[in-house]
Design a protein around this motif. Structure first.
Motif, PDB file in Angstrom:
ATOM      1  N   GLN A   1       0.832  -1.189   0.000  1.00  8.61           N
ATOM      2  CA  GLN A   1       0.000   0.000   0.000  1.00  8.61           C
ATOM      3  C   GLN A   1       0.880   1.257   0.000  1.00  8.61           C
ATOM      4  O   GLN A   1       2.014   1.237   0.462  1.00  8.61           O
ATOM      5  CB  GLN A   1      -0.912   0.031   1.234  1.00  8.61           C
ATOM      6  N   PHE A   2       0.326   2.353  -0.522  1.00  8.85           N
ATOM      7  CA  PHE A   2       1.026   3.627  -0.446  1.00  8.85           C
ATOM      8  C   PHE A   2       0.849   4.221   0.958  1.00  8.85           C
ATOM      9  O   PHE A   2       0.094   3.709   1.779  1.00  8.85           O
ATOM     10  CB  PHE A   2       0.487   4.597  -1.506  1.00  8.85           C
ATOM     11  N   SER A   3       1.536   5.318   1.232  1.00  8.08           N
ATOM     12  CA  SER A   3       1.540   5.931   2.565  1.00  8.08           C
ATOM     13  C   SER A   3       0.196   6.535   2.941  1.00  8.08           C
ATOM     14  O   SER A   3      -0.557   7.006   2.084  1.00  8.08           O
ATOM     15  CB  SER A   3       2.580   7.059   2.621  1.00  8.08           C
ATOM     16  N   THR A   4      -0.067   6.554   4.249  1.00 10.03           N
ATOM     17  CA  THR A   4      -1.146   7.397   4.754  1.00 10.03           C
ATOM     18  C   THR A   4      -0.671   8.842   4.703  1.00 10.03           C
ATOM     19  O   THR A   4       0.533   9.122   4.594  1.00 10.03           O
ATOM     20  CB  THR A   4      -1.506   7.038   6.193  1.00 10.03           C
ATOM     21  N   LEU A   5      -1.601   9.767   4.809  1.00  6.07           N
ATOM     22  CA  LEU A   5      -1.235  11.188   4.815  1.00  6.07           C
ATOM     23  C   LEU A   5      -0.332  11.497   6.009  1.00  6.07           C
ATOM     24  O   LEU A   5       0.649  12.241   5.893  1.00  6.07           O
ATOM     25  CB  LEU A   5      -2.500  12.051   4.870  1.00  6.07           C
ATOM     26  N   ALA A   6      -0.636  10.899   7.171  1.00  6.25           N
ATOM     27  CA  ALA A   6       0.174  11.139   8.366  1.00  6.25           C
ATOM     28  C   ALA A   6       1.602  10.640   8.168  1.00  6.25           C
ATOM     29  O   ALA A   6       2.572  11.300   8.560  1.00  6.25           O
ATOM     30  CB  ALA A   6      -0.459  10.461   9.582  1.00  6.25           C
ATOM     31  N   GLU A   7       1.753   9.468   7.579  1.00  5.36           N
ATOM     32  CA  GLU A   7       3.089   8.931   7.318  1.00  5.36           C
ATOM     33  C   GLU A   7       3.846   9.817   6.335  1.00  5.36           C
ATOM     34  O   GLU A   7       5.033  10.112   6.530  1.00  5.36           O
ATOM     35  CB  GLU A   7       2.973   7.514   6.759  1.00  5.36           C
ATOM     36  N   SER A   8       3.167  10.227   5.288  1.00  2.00           N
ATOM     37  CA  SER A   8       3.804  11.058   4.274  1.00  2.00           C
ATOM     38  C   SER A   8       4.326  12.357   4.885  1.00  2.00           C
ATOM     39  O   SER A   8       5.442  12.800   4.599  1.00  2.00           O
ATOM     40  CB  SER A   8       2.793  11.357   3.156  1.00  2.00           C
ATOM     41  N   ARG A   9       3.527  12.975   5.734  1.00  6.04           N
ATOM     42  CA  ARG A   9       3.956  14.213   6.391  1.00  6.04           C
ATOM     43  C   ARG A   9       5.129  13.959   7.341  1.00  6.04           C
ATOM     44  O   ARG A   9       6.047  14.769   7.444  1.00  6.04           O
ATOM     45  CB  ARG A   9       2.782  14.825   7.145  1.00  6.04           C
ATOM     46  N   LEU A  10       5.086  12.848   8.060  1.00  6.07           N
ATOM     47  CA  LEU A  10       6.164  12.509   8.981  1.00  6.07           C
ATOM     48  C   LEU A  10       7.487  12.365   8.233  1.00  6.07           C
ATOM     49  O   LEU A  10       8.508  12.952   8.608  1.00  6.07           O
ATOM     50  CB  LEU A  10       5.837  11.207   9.710  1.00  6.07           C
ATOM     51  N   TYR A  11       7.491  11.558   7.181  1.00  6.37           N
ATOM     52  CA  TYR A  11       8.722  11.306   6.431  1.00  6.37           C
ATOM     53  C   TYR A  11       9.261  12.584   5.805  1.00  6.37           C
ATOM     54  O   TYR A  11      10.477  12.784   5.727  1.00  6.37           O
ATOM     55  CB  TYR A  11       8.466  10.277   5.324  1.00  6.37           C
ATOM     56  N   ARG A  12       8.369  13.453   5.368  1.00  8.61           N
ATOM     57  CA  ARG A  12       8.775  14.692   4.693  1.00  8.61           C
ATOM     58  C   ARG A  12       9.218  15.771   5.666  1.00  8.61           C
ATOM     59  O   ARG A  12      10.291  16.356   5.527  1.00  8.61           O
ATOM     60  CB  ARG A  12       7.611  15.196   3.840  1.00  8.61           C
ATOM     61  N   GLU A  13       8.393  16.032   6.680  1.00  9.99           N
ATOM     62  CA  GLU A  13       8.597  17.197   7.533  1.00  9.99           C
ATOM     63  C   GLU A  13       9.533  16.935   8.703  1.00  9.99           C
ATOM     64  O   GLU A  13      10.316  17.814   9.074  1.00  9.99           O
ATOM     65  CB  GLU A  13       7.241  17.698   8.039  1.00  9.99           C
ATOM     66  N   GLN A  14       9.451  15.761   9.314  1.00 11.74           N
ATOM     67  CA  GLN A  14      10.258  15.495  10.505  1.00 11.74           C
ATOM     68  C   GLN A  14      11.504  14.655  10.211  1.00 11.74           C
ATOM     69  O   GLN A  14      12.526  14.824  10.868  1.00 11.74           O
ATOM     70  CB  GLN A  14       9.396  14.807  11.568  1.00 11.74           C
ATOM     71  N   TRP A  15      11.418  13.776   9.247  1.00  9.77           N
ATOM     72  CA  TRP A  15      12.560  12.907   8.956  1.00  9.77           C
ATOM     73  C   TRP A  15      13.439  13.445   7.843  1.00  9.77           C
ATOM     74  O   TRP A  15      14.541  12.956   7.642  1.00  9.77           O
ATOM     75  CB  TRP A  15      12.076  11.504   8.600  1.00  9.77           C
ATOM     76  N   GLY A  16      12.946  14.411   7.084  1.00 12.27           N
ATOM     77  CA  GLY A  16      13.764  15.043   6.063  1.00 12.27           C
ATOM     78  C   GLY A  16      14.053  14.183   4.848  1.00 12.27           C
ATOM     79  O   GLY A  16      15.056  14.393   4.152  1.00 12.27           O
ATOM     80  N   CYS A  17      13.188  13.205   4.557  1.00 14.28           N
ATOM     81  CA  CYS A  17      13.406  12.352   3.375  1.00 14.28           C
ATOM     82  C   CYS A  17      12.992  13.106   2.110  1.00 14.28           C
ATOM     83  O   CYS A  17      12.193  14.041   2.153  1.00 14.28           O
ATOM     84  CB  CYS A  17      12.612  11.061   3.501  1.00 14.28           C
ATOM     85  N   ASP A  18      13.523  12.684   0.989  1.00 17.51           N
ATOM     86  CA  ASP A  18      13.260  13.354  -0.289  1.00 17.51           C
ATOM     87  C   ASP A  18      12.341  12.559  -1.205  1.00 17.51           C
ATOM     88  O   ASP A  18      11.517  13.146  -1.907  1.00 17.51           O
ATOM     89  CB  ASP A  18      14.586  13.618  -1.009  1.00 17.51           C
ATOM     90  N   VAL A  19      12.506  11.239  -1.232  1.00 23.93           N
ATOM     91  CA  VAL A  19      11.663  10.389  -2.069  1.00 23.93           C
ATOM     92  C   VAL A  19      11.278   9.147  -1.280  1.00 23.93           C
ATOM     93  O   VAL A  19      11.900   8.827  -0.258  1.00 23.93           O
ATOM     94  CB  VAL A  19      12.370   9.981  -3.379  1.00 23.93           C
ATOM     95  N   ILE A  20      10.263   8.444  -1.775  1.00 25.28           N
ATOM     96  CA  ILE A  20       9.791   7.242  -1.107  1.00 25.28           C
ATOM     97  C   ILE A  20       9.548   6.142  -2.132  1.00 25.28           C
ATOM     98  O   ILE A  20       9.037   6.395  -3.226  1.00 25.28           O
ATOM     99  CB  ILE A  20       8.507   7.522  -0.296  1.00 25.28           C
ATOM    100  N   GLY A  21       9.967   4.931  -1.791  1.00 23.68           N
ATOM    101  CA  GLY A  21       9.774   3.792  -2.676  1.00 23.68           C
ATOM    102  C   GLY A  21       9.694   2.513  -1.871  1.00 23.68           C
ATOM    103  O   GLY A  21       9.808   2.526  -0.641  1.00 23.68           O
ATOM    104  N   MET A  22       9.546   1.388  -2.566  1.00 22.86           N
ATOM    105  CA  MET A  22       9.329   0.112  -1.884  1.00 22.86           C
ATOM    106  C   MET A  22      10.409  -0.930  -2.145  1.00 22.86           C
ATOM    107  O   MET A  22      10.332  -2.034  -1.617  1.00 22.86           O
ATOM    108  CB  MET A  22       7.969  -0.470  -2.294  1.00 22.86           C
ATOM    109  N   THR A  23      11.422  -0.611  -2.960  1.00 27.61           N
ATOM    110  CA  THR A  23      12.373  -1.658  -3.351  1.00 27.61           C
ATOM    111  C   THR A  23      13.846  -1.308  -3.124  1.00 27.61           C
ATOM    112  O   THR A  23      14.714  -2.136  -3.380  1.00 27.61           O
ATOM    113  CB  THR A  23      12.190  -2.015  -4.839  1.00 27.61           C
ATOM    114  N   GLY A  24      14.145  -0.109  -2.644  1.00 33.11           N
ATOM    115  CA  GLY A  24      15.549   0.285  -2.480  1.00 33.11           C
ATOM    116  C   GLY A  24      16.291  -0.494  -1.408  1.00 33.11           C
ATOM    117  O   GLY A  24      17.514  -0.638  -1.470  1.00 33.11           O
ATOM    118  N   MET A  25      15.555  -0.992  -0.441  1.00 32.53           N
ATOM    119  CA  MET A  25      16.117  -1.814   0.614  1.00 32.53           C
ATOM    120  C   MET A  25      15.380  -3.146   0.661  1.00 32.53           C
ATOM    121  O   MET A  25      14.161  -3.170   0.468  1.00 32.53           O
ATOM    122  CB  MET A  25      16.018  -1.114   1.973  1.00 32.53           C
TER     123      MET A  25
END
Length: 291
Positions: A164-188
């Motif tokens: 599944q794709f991110s929830t809105l809360a997860e998306s905001r967390l990764y962007r605003e607090q964790w400082g990530c730039d992109v999101i994917g499912m296979t890099g790790m």
């Protein structure tokens, strides 16, 4: 030793056009079957090996991709340099759909995948402080510029389990607090396994959407993703086709040390190592385990 380039194609990238002497080869590994047969051939005099990460027809989900078998198969075929191509969402306004990002950092949030070739019976700890190869990254950047492709040099990739794709809360967390730039499912754990196998590894992330954080784009639209994937896949194939001229030829020691990652990583004493696990490690770690 000659350079042999391995390409792991993600969503929308299931082949490389123009390979001379192209042949699909089945490869057996101690870690099971890879995602698919591997397409072997040459381009501009440089040997290349292509592996569709999800299999032709997209049969593997991000969680079921046999990452260990894939990396082992590439190593077993003599690959020295791996270019990973994958689709991703963007957390930054400036990283727009249709752009590419040369990933140089990861935050690993996956939990349902085997992440190491090593374990009980042969313990090893490799450094992934800098998980991608700067030398390969420079070549990818040069290829993108030659094609007029917008490639952002550097970015942090949030690897989520999916499917599944991110929830809105997860998306905001990764962007605003964790400082990530992109999101994917296979890099790790792909990048970690490539490091354990002493392979130079670079990641080209193709941006397809703004995830769910963007107030003007809302939730991820699958139709838009597929349309963007189609355009990006063509660019990715063209970019990959330029790499042999930039990194082909005689293989010299990597200035990042990727090809020597196991030099001091194996901790288990030789007389305590599990023979069964040692046999499975013949391709990925044979260089250090045979000494």
């Amino acid at each position: 030793m000659q350079c042999r380039i391995g390409v792991i194609g993600g969503s929308g990238v299931y082949e490389i056009a123009g390979l001379q002497g192209a042949e699909w080869r089945r490869v057996e590994t101690p870690w099971g079957a890879p995602s698919d047969a591997l397409l072997c051939g040459s381009l501009d005099g440089t040997d290349m090996v292509f592996l569709p990460r999800h299999g032709r027809g997209h049969v593997h989900s991000p969680s079921s991709v046999p990452y260990r078998a894939n990396i082992d198969a590439l190593k077993r075929l003599g690959v020295t340099d791996v270019i990973s191509v994958s689709a991703c969402g963007s957390f930054r306004e400036a990283l727009a759909p249709g752009d590419f990002v040369l990933v140089d950092q990861y935050v690993d949030r996956t939990f349902a995948r085997e992440k190491s070739f090593f374990g009980s019976g042969c313990v090893a700890h490799v450094s992934v402080a800098h998980p991608t190869c700067a030398r390969l990254g420079r070549a990818a950047t040069a290829a993108a510029r030659a094609m007029g492709i917008t490639l952002h040099d550097g970015g942090t990739y949030l690897a989520m389990e999916g499917p599944q794709f991110s929830t809105l809360a997860e998306s905001r967390l990764y962007r605003e607090q964790w400082g990530c730039d992109v999101i994917g499912m296979t890099g790790m754990p792909e990048a970690k396994l490539a490091r354990e196998a002493e392979l130079c590894y670079a990641s080209l992330a193709m941006i397809t959407d703004y995830d769910s954080w963007h107030p003007e784009h809302g939730s991820v639209d699958i139709a838009e993703i597929i349309a963007t994937l189609g355009a990006n896949a063509e660019k990715a194939r063209g970019l990959v086709a330029r790499l042999p001229g930039l990194i082909g030829g005689a293989r010299t020691p990597c200035d990042c040390g990727c090809d020597r990652a196991l030099e001091h990583a194996v901790m288990t004493a030789p007389d305590k190592r599990d023979p069964a696990l040692m046999a499975k490690l013949d391709a990925v770690a044979g260089r250090v385990l045979r000494t």
